[in-house]
Every structure is written in C-alpha cells, then in structure tokens.
Design a protein around this motif. Structure first.
Motif, mmCIF file in Angstrom:
data_model
loop_
_atom_site.group_PDB
_atom_site.id
_atom_site.type_symbol
_atom_site.label_atom_id
_atom_site.label_comp_id
_atom_site.label_asym_id
_atom_site.label_seq_id
_atom_site.Cartn_x
_atom_site.Cartn_y
_atom_site.Cartn_z
ATOM 1 N N ARG A 1 13.267 23.319 -15.360
ATOM 2 C CA ARG A 1 14.607 22.491 -15.594
ATOM 3 C C ARG A 1 14.830 20.924 -14.932
ATOM 4 N NH1 ARG A 1 14.282 27.589 -11.970
ATOM 5 N NH2 ARG A 1 14.909 26.214 -10.074
ATOM 6 N N LYS A 2 14.235 19.983 -14.147
ATOM 7 C CA LYS A 2 14.118 18.781 -14.574
ATOM 8 C C LYS A 2 13.270 18.288 -14.723
ATOM 9 C CE LYS A 2 18.139 18.171 -10.911
ATOM 10 N NZ LYS A 2 18.229 17.960 -9.676
ATOM 11 N N ARG A 3 13.292 16.861 -15.376
ATOM 12 C CA ARG A 3 12.495 16.191 -16.016
ATOM 13 C C ARG A 3 11.398 15.267 -14.936
ATOM 14 N NH1 ARG A 3 13.798 12.461 -19.693
ATOM 15 N NH2 ARG A 3 15.530 12.772 -19.525
ATOM 16 N N HIS A 4 10.074 15.015 -14.459
ATOM 17 C CA HIS A 4 9.944 14.228 -13.433
ATOM 18 C C HIS A 4 9.478 13.244 -14.004
ATOM 19 C CE1 HIS A 4 7.554 13.231 -10.125
ATOM 20 N NE2 HIS A 4 6.401 12.910 -10.422
ATOM 21 N N LYS A 5 9.398 11.959 -13.568
ATOM 22 C CA LYS A 5 8.706 10.777 -14.512
ATOM 23 C C LYS A 5 8.397 9.943 -12.995
ATOM 24 C CE LYS A 5 10.670 8.638 -17.487
ATOM 25 N NZ LYS A 5 11.386 7.604 -18.328
ATOM 26 N N THR A 6 7.235 9.187 -13.313
ATOM 27 C CA THR A 6 6.586 8.262 -11.906
ATOM 28 C C THR A 6 7.412 7.145 -12.283
ATOM 29 O OG1 THR A 6 4.898 9.542 -11.634
ATOM 30 C CG2 THR A 6 5.123 7.082 -10.752
ATOM 31 N N TYR A 7 8.434 5.834 -11.386
ATOM 32 C CA TYR A 7 8.787 4.843 -11.560
ATOM 33 C C TYR A 7 7.939 3.641 -10.882
ATOM 34 C CZ TYR A 7 12.853 7.070 -13.519
ATOM 35 O OH TYR A 7 13.990 7.958 -14.325
ATOM 36 N N ARG A 8 7.912 2.736 -11.297
ATOM 37 C CA ARG A 8 7.115 1.918 -11.148
ATOM 38 C C ARG A 8 7.757 0.740 -10.325
ATOM 39 N NH1 ARG A 8 2.247 5.142 -11.420
ATOM 40 N NH2 ARG A 8 2.147 6.315 -13.158
ATOM 41 N N GLN A 9 7.129 0.479 -9.205
ATOM 42 C CA GLN A 9 7.809 0.087 -7.713
ATOM 43 C C GLN A 9 7.854 -1.851 -8.574
ATOM 44 O OE1 GLN A 9 9.370 0.943 -5.796
ATOM 45 N NE2 GLN A 9 8.858 2.890 -6.183
ATOM 46 N N MET A 10 6.235 -2.011 -9.110
ATOM 47 C CA MET A 10 5.767 -2.978 -9.732
ATOM 48 C C MET A 10 7.080 -4.728 -8.298
ATOM 49 S SD MET A 10 6.676 -2.675 -13.262
ATOM 50 C CE MET A 10 8.551 -2.298 -13.762
ATOM 51 N N LYS A 11 6.286 -4.111 -7.448
ATOM 52 C CA LYS A 11 6.513 -5.304 -6.787
ATOM 53 C C LYS A 11 6.230 -6.747 -6.985
ATOM 54 C CE LYS A 11 8.684 -2.605 -4.026
ATOM 55 N NZ LYS A 11 9.686 -2.973 -2.797
ATOM 56 N N MET A 12 7.017 -7.649 -6.390
ATOM 57 C CA MET A 12 6.803 -9.492 -6.907
ATOM 58 C C MET A 12 6.385 -9.824 -5.951
ATOM 59 S SD MET A 12 9.369 -9.421 -9.803
ATOM 60 C CE MET A 12 8.708 -11.478 -10.479
ATOM 61 N N GLN B 1 0.875 -1.507 0.205
ATOM 62 C CA GLN B 1 0.268 0.295 0.125
ATOM 63 C C GLN B 1 0.997 1.728 0.188
ATOM 64 O OE1 GLN B 1 -2.970 -0.192 2.734
ATOM 65 N NE2 GLN B 1 -3.068 2.053 2.994
ATOM 66 N N ARG B 2 1.443 0.987 0.746
ATOM 67 C CA ARG B 2 2.993 1.800 0.981
ATOM 68 C C ARG B 2 3.852 2.649 -0.884
ATOM 69 N NH1 ARG B 2 9.115 0.987 3.125
ATOM 70 N NH2 ARG B 2 9.452 4.052 2.879
ATOM 71 N N HIS B 3 3.494 1.980 -1.132
ATOM 72 C CA HIS B 3 4.767 1.834 -2.473
ATOM 73 C C HIS B 3 3.424 1.884 -3.580
ATOM 74 C CE1 HIS B 3 8.292 0.292 -2.418
ATOM 75 N NE2 HIS B 3 8.225 -0.697 -1.325
ATOM 76 N N ASN B 4 2.375 1.614 -3.542
ATOM 77 C CA ASN B 4 1.668 2.262 -4.521
ATOM 78 C C ASN B 4 1.355 4.003 -4.192
ATOM 79 O OD1 ASN B 4 1.391 -0.180 -5.571
ATOM 80 N ND2 ASN B 4 -0.980 -0.845 -4.193
#
Length: 206
Positions: A179-190, A82-85
């Motif tokens: 000045r910086k790009r922002h992206k969401t990096y998916r955790q994709m926990k298994m 839940q935290r990572h989501n």
C-alpha cells in the motif's frame, strides 16, 4: 537469522522493548549484542545513539576544557556519521526484504515522509530519554518540584513512544502489503568529507 526471516512479521513492540532493555543493560555492562538480521542492524544503530547520548553529556560539562570539548566534538561528528549510515542500512534491509518477498507495489502508491529507519532512530532516542528521565525521578537530592516536573515529562515521553511505535507498525504493515512504497533516502552528509567541506580542504592553503 536473516533480515527476510524477521520481515514482514516484525512486531514493533519487540523492537522497542529490545531498545529499552539494552539501554538498561548497557548502563551496567559493556555495550554489545548477539542479534542478527534486521534486529542486529537496529541494535547496532541503537548502540551508536547510546554512545552519542553520553558524549553529548560530556560536551556540556561546565568543567570541560576547550581541548576536551574539541575532542568530544570530533567523536560526536564521527558517531553522527555512523548513525546516519546505519539508518540507511536499516532502510536498505527493508527494501531487500520487500524485494525478496515479491510484494507488488503500485507505481502510484504513496511514499511516507519519514522512512522506517528514521522512525526507528527516533524510537532509539526516546528509549534513552525514558531511561534518563527515570533516573532523575529516583534522585534523592532534588526537591519535590523537580521530581514532579520530571515525572510529567516522563509521561509525555511514554505517550510519544506509544504513538510513534503504532505509527511505525502501521507504516511497515502498509509497506509489506504494497500500500506504500519504500525508498532509502541518502543523507549525503558533507561535513566529514575532506573533498566537500571547505573548512577541511582549505585548511592547508595559505
């Protein structure tokens, strides 16, 4: 209040103060909040860390039975997912706010090694650490050496909170200035996915 109403003018000091205040309040009353927009998402994630902290304490009790530890471990796994989501939701909200503001970002603008959502998560944990070290400083059943050690660690945590807050403010300012790009990096926990964790999908096989 929407996310875009709170960004790009968000002050990180307001965010960290909210985390500190809610940790104190939630130790005296049920967990909850009435915040909306980005701060609401941040507070939801913070509440998950609050629950995680206290479940982790239970798992380390020397009197806990194997059955109790197993149950706590399952709770911790669920809360961690839940935290990572929720970290991803915070980062998605920032992406949406950047797009809504129509901020031009150069294709070659650098990307930070850590997303704002991840930094906010670290600040949440620091606020919990500050509270609990503060409790240790106030104990009357310990030796002066214990309280001195705790006070030293508390001072380090306060410095870390100040440094990390400043870094986050600079990162957000850079993102909303293009000045910086922002992206969401998916955790994709298994580990919680029954189709990906072999300990789960092999459990019913002979």
């Amino acid at each position: 209040m929407t996310t875009s109403d709170q960004l790009p003018g968000l002050q990180v000091t307001d965010l960290t103060q909210m985390q500190i205040d809610t940790v104190r309040r939630w130790h005296a009353e049920p967990i909850g909040h009435s915040l909306e927009g980005l701060l609401g998402l941040v507070c939801d994630q913070h509440a998950t860390n609050f629950r995680l902290w206290h479940e982790e304490d239970k798992a380390r009790s020397p009197t806990a039975t194997d059955t109790e530890i197993a149950a706590v471990k399952r709770t911790i796994d669920g809360l961690n997912q839940q935290r990572h989501n929720q970290i991803e939701k915070v980062d998605d909200a920032i992406s949406e706010a950047v797009a809504a503001a129509g901020i031009p970002v150069a294709a070659d603008a650098p990307i930070n090694t850590e997303t704002p959502g991840s930094v906010i998560d670290r600040l949440s944990i620091l606020s919990l650490r500050l509270f609990h070290y503060g409790e240790q400083c106030e104990r009357s059943d310990t030796e002066p050496e214990h309280r001195a050690k705790v006070a030293q660690r508390l001072a380090v945590c306060e410095t870390q909170l100040a440094d990390l807050s400043l870094s986050l403010q600079q990162l957000l300012d850079d993102i909303f200035a293009g000045r910086k790009r922002h992206k969401t990096y998916r955790q994709m926990k298994m580990y919680n996915d029954a189709s990906l964790n072999p300990a789960i999908y092999n459990a019913g096989k002979s």
